[in-house]
Scaffold this motif. Structure first.
Motif, PDB file in Angstrom:
ATOM      1  N   ARG A   1      -8.988   0.997   2.257  1.00 36.71           N
ATOM      2  CA  ARG A   1     -10.074   1.487   3.122  1.00 36.71           C
ATOM      3  C   ARG A   1      -9.513   2.477   4.137  1.00 36.71           C
ATOM      4  NH1 ARG A   1     -12.365   0.852   8.085  1.00 36.71           N
ATOM      5  NH2 ARG A   1     -10.638  -0.492   8.733  1.00 36.71           N
ATOM      6  N   ALA A   2     -10.088   3.678   4.145  1.00 28.75           N
ATOM      7  CA  ALA A   2      -9.689   4.659   5.153  1.00 28.75           C
ATOM      8  C   ALA A   2     -10.244   4.227   6.514  1.00 28.75           C
ATOM      9  CB  ALA A   2     -10.220   6.035   4.769  1.00 28.75           C
ATOM     10  N   PRO A   3      -9.494   4.423   7.563  1.00 26.74           N
ATOM     11  CA  PRO A   3      -9.913   3.895   8.866  1.00 26.74           C
ATOM     12  C   PRO A   3     -10.809   4.824   9.691  1.00 26.74           C
ATOM     13  CG  PRO A   3      -7.721   4.804   9.050  1.00 26.74           C
ATOM     14  CD  PRO A   3      -8.142   4.990   7.614  1.00 26.74           C
TER      15      PRO A   3
ATOM     16  N   VAL B   1      -3.828 -12.209   1.698  1.00 30.39           N
ATOM     17  CA  VAL B   1      -4.749 -12.679   0.658  1.00 30.39           C
ATOM     18  C   VAL B   1      -4.039 -12.821  -0.689  1.00 30.39           C
ATOM     19  CG1 VAL B   1      -6.767 -11.999  -0.723  1.00 30.39           C
ATOM     20  CG2 VAL B   1      -6.833 -11.830   1.784  1.00 30.39           C
ATOM     21  N   VAL B   2      -4.344 -13.918  -1.364  1.00 32.64           N
ATOM     22  CA  VAL B   2      -3.931 -14.149  -2.754  1.00 32.64           C
ATOM     23  C   VAL B   2      -5.207 -14.370  -3.547  1.00 32.64           C
ATOM     24  CG1 VAL B   2      -2.649 -15.617  -4.344  1.00 32.64           C
ATOM     25  CG2 VAL B   2      -1.746 -15.201  -2.045  1.00 32.64           C
ATOM     26  N   SER B   3      -5.527 -13.472  -4.483  1.00 35.17           N
ATOM     27  CA  SER B   3      -6.801 -13.555  -5.191  1.00 35.17           C
ATOM     28  C   SER B   3      -6.604 -13.749  -6.693  1.00 35.17           C
ATOM     29  CB  SER B   3      -7.638 -12.285  -4.952  1.00 35.17           C
ATOM     30  OG  SER B   3      -6.952 -11.142  -5.416  1.00 35.17           O
TER      31      SER B   3
ATOM     32  N   SER C   1      -9.125  -3.937   4.701  1.00 31.59           N
ATOM     33  CA  SER C   1     -10.544  -4.287   4.763  1.00 31.59           C
ATOM     34  C   SER C   1     -10.672  -5.776   5.066  1.00 31.59           C
ATOM     35  CB  SER C   1     -11.249  -3.975   3.434  1.00 31.59           C
ATOM     36  OG  SER C   1     -10.901  -4.939   2.455  1.00 31.59           O
ATOM     37  N   ALA C   2     -11.909  -6.217   5.315  1.00 33.20           N
ATOM     38  CA  ALA C   2     -12.142  -7.629   5.636  1.00 33.20           C
ATOM     39  C   ALA C   2     -11.714  -8.535   4.481  1.00 33.20           C
ATOM     40  CB  ALA C   2     -13.622  -7.841   5.963  1.00 33.20           C
ATOM     41  N   GLU C   3     -11.900  -8.077   3.218  1.00 34.26           N
ATOM     42  CA  GLU C   3     -11.547  -8.946   2.094  1.00 34.26           C
ATOM     43  C   GLU C   3     -10.037  -9.104   1.941  1.00 34.26           C
ATOM     44  OE1 GLU C   3     -12.795  -7.647  -1.734  1.00 34.26           O
ATOM     45  OE2 GLU C   3     -12.073  -5.590  -1.474  1.00 34.26           O
TER      46      GLU C   3
END
Length: 422
Positions: A416-418, A73-75, A85-87
């Protein structure tokens, strides 16, 4: 391709909301970031680092890394995205930009500062070549299309045979900055950035027989001693050590960091600066011998095996909480210096460079050397500038000119912890 976890296990169980255990590199570029060029540069860069293009998956009671073919991802964001995470497309690294700032975020269990610098070298090469329509030299830069050796993939700690028995030490009680000044740790943490001219500071180091990491550790020790001249507790600094040389694995991508423990005792305080530097240099030399470093590797490997022997994630998290509590009481501060960045010809387009990372101790001082400047990111778990002022006074007393930037909140990427759903 599935990858077993080993060096990643301890960082994984260090994950919690107040300590995301990540690295954030912030680079202020010469001009506003071009998002189209950055997107292309990231895609090309990640072709060179397939072992970082992974996602965390449950594997029985443990975890593995599985190949992640989704784009990194590049935001357009000041905060970035939540890693794992999904994001983040389930990646453990991401990139972001805002105005002229370019940021790389990565989970510290995936790699360390040395591994992060390799990715940045590649990214800056591709980005700057396209952004400024120039042809830059490729010496020392890993490029897409390179043959990636197995040595880059393999975990040298998992492969290590006949590691020495970890040495047992009886350490005296350490001076703890927060307790000594009656300061309460706060959330968020804070960072002050101190800029030094590279040539001038290197001259000072060489004149006194020290390296940047050793010298900064000593100056920090001296500043603490002047604040607490009658303290009974030991003034101890942990200087980070790259373990790759001792492991004979210079290309390994994993997080491979140990520490040299520098004690500023009563006898040392009576000596002139140059003699103090020599003493610290001797301490570092003794603790960076191959046997000494491998002893530290063995200690971490044993701790990892003990952690994996716990049957539940809850037990492992509880064990790591105790380990970190002890680590936080072991020394006054942590100093880290990856070494001169050597980002190649693209470095001239970088106006500022900051490396922030998760910290266990009250104070962490991260040294970066980019584009003719040393940046000392002075990270602390409280807002009071008492230790910063003491350190700056020590710089001034030794004729070291500096520029102090404004205090900032030390924002790190969330990870995000898994544990949920596992």
């Amino acid at each position: 391709m599935e990858q077993k976890l080993f060096t990643e296990v301890i960082p994984l169980y260090r994950l919690h909301k107040d300590n995301p255990y990540a690295i954030r590199v912030r680079m202020r570029m010469q001009d506003d970031v071009d998002p189209v060029v950055l997107r292309r540069a990231v895609d090309t860069t990640m072709e060179r680092y397939p072992y970082f293009c992974v996602k965390l998956q449950a594997h029985g009671d443990d975890f593995i890394f599985a190949e992640n073919r989704e784009p990194v991802v590049v935001s357009d964001s000041e905060q970035g995205v939540t890693l794992n995470s999904a994001e983040a497309n389930d990646h453990l690294l991401s990139f972001s930009y805002h105005a002229d700032w370019l940021v790389m975020d990565i989970f510290h269990g995936l790699t360390d500062g040395a591994g992060t610098y390799e990715v940045i070298r590649t990214l800056l090469y591709y980005y700057c070549c396209q952004r400024y329509k120039v042809t830059l030299a490729t010496a020392g830069i890993r490029l897409a299309g390179d043959k990636i050796s197995q040595e880059e993939w393999d975990c040298p700690v998992m492969k290590a045979q006949d590691l020495p028995t970890p040495r047992r030490h009886e350490w005296s009680k350490a001076l703890l900055p927060g307790i000594a000044a009656n300061l309460h740790t706060e959330s968020p943490d804070y960072v002050y950035s101190i800029l030094l001219a590279e040539d001038a500071f290197m001259h000072f180091c060489k004149e006194n027989g020290g390296s940047p990491g050793t010298m900064v550790s000593l100056l920090l020790s001296r500043s603490l001693a002047k604040l607490y001249p009658h303290a009974q507790e030991s003034i101890r600094i942990v200087l980070c050590v790259n373990q790759r040389k001792a492991l004979h694995a210079p290309l390994a991508h994993q997080s491979l960091v140990g520490g040299a423990f520098l004690e500023y005792d009563e006898q040392l305080r009576k000596l002139p600066l140059s003699e103090q530097v020599k003493a610290y240099r001797n301490m570092v030399a003794a603790q960076t011998s191959e046997k000494a470093v491998l002893s530290g590797v063995a200690h971490t490997a044993n701790l990892t095996k003990m952690l994996l022997a716990k049957k539940t994630h809850k037990e492992r998290l509880a064990m790591m909480a105790k380990v970190d509590e002890a680590a936080n009481r072991f020394a006054a501060a942590n100093v880290s210096y990856v070494g001169k960045a050597n980002f190649g010809e693209a470095e001239k387009y970088v106006k500022e460079f900051h490396a922030w990372n998760a910290t266990i101790m009250d104070i962490t001082l991260q040294i970066s050397a980019v584009n003719g400047k040393f940046t000392l990111d002075f990270m602390q778990k409280f807002s009071s500038p008492v230790y910063l002022k003491a350190f700056l006074q020590e710089l001034a007393d030794n004729g070291i000119a500096y520029e102090l930037q404004d205090k900032q909140i030390r924002s790190l990427p969330a990870v995000r912890a898994p544990w949920r759903g596992v």
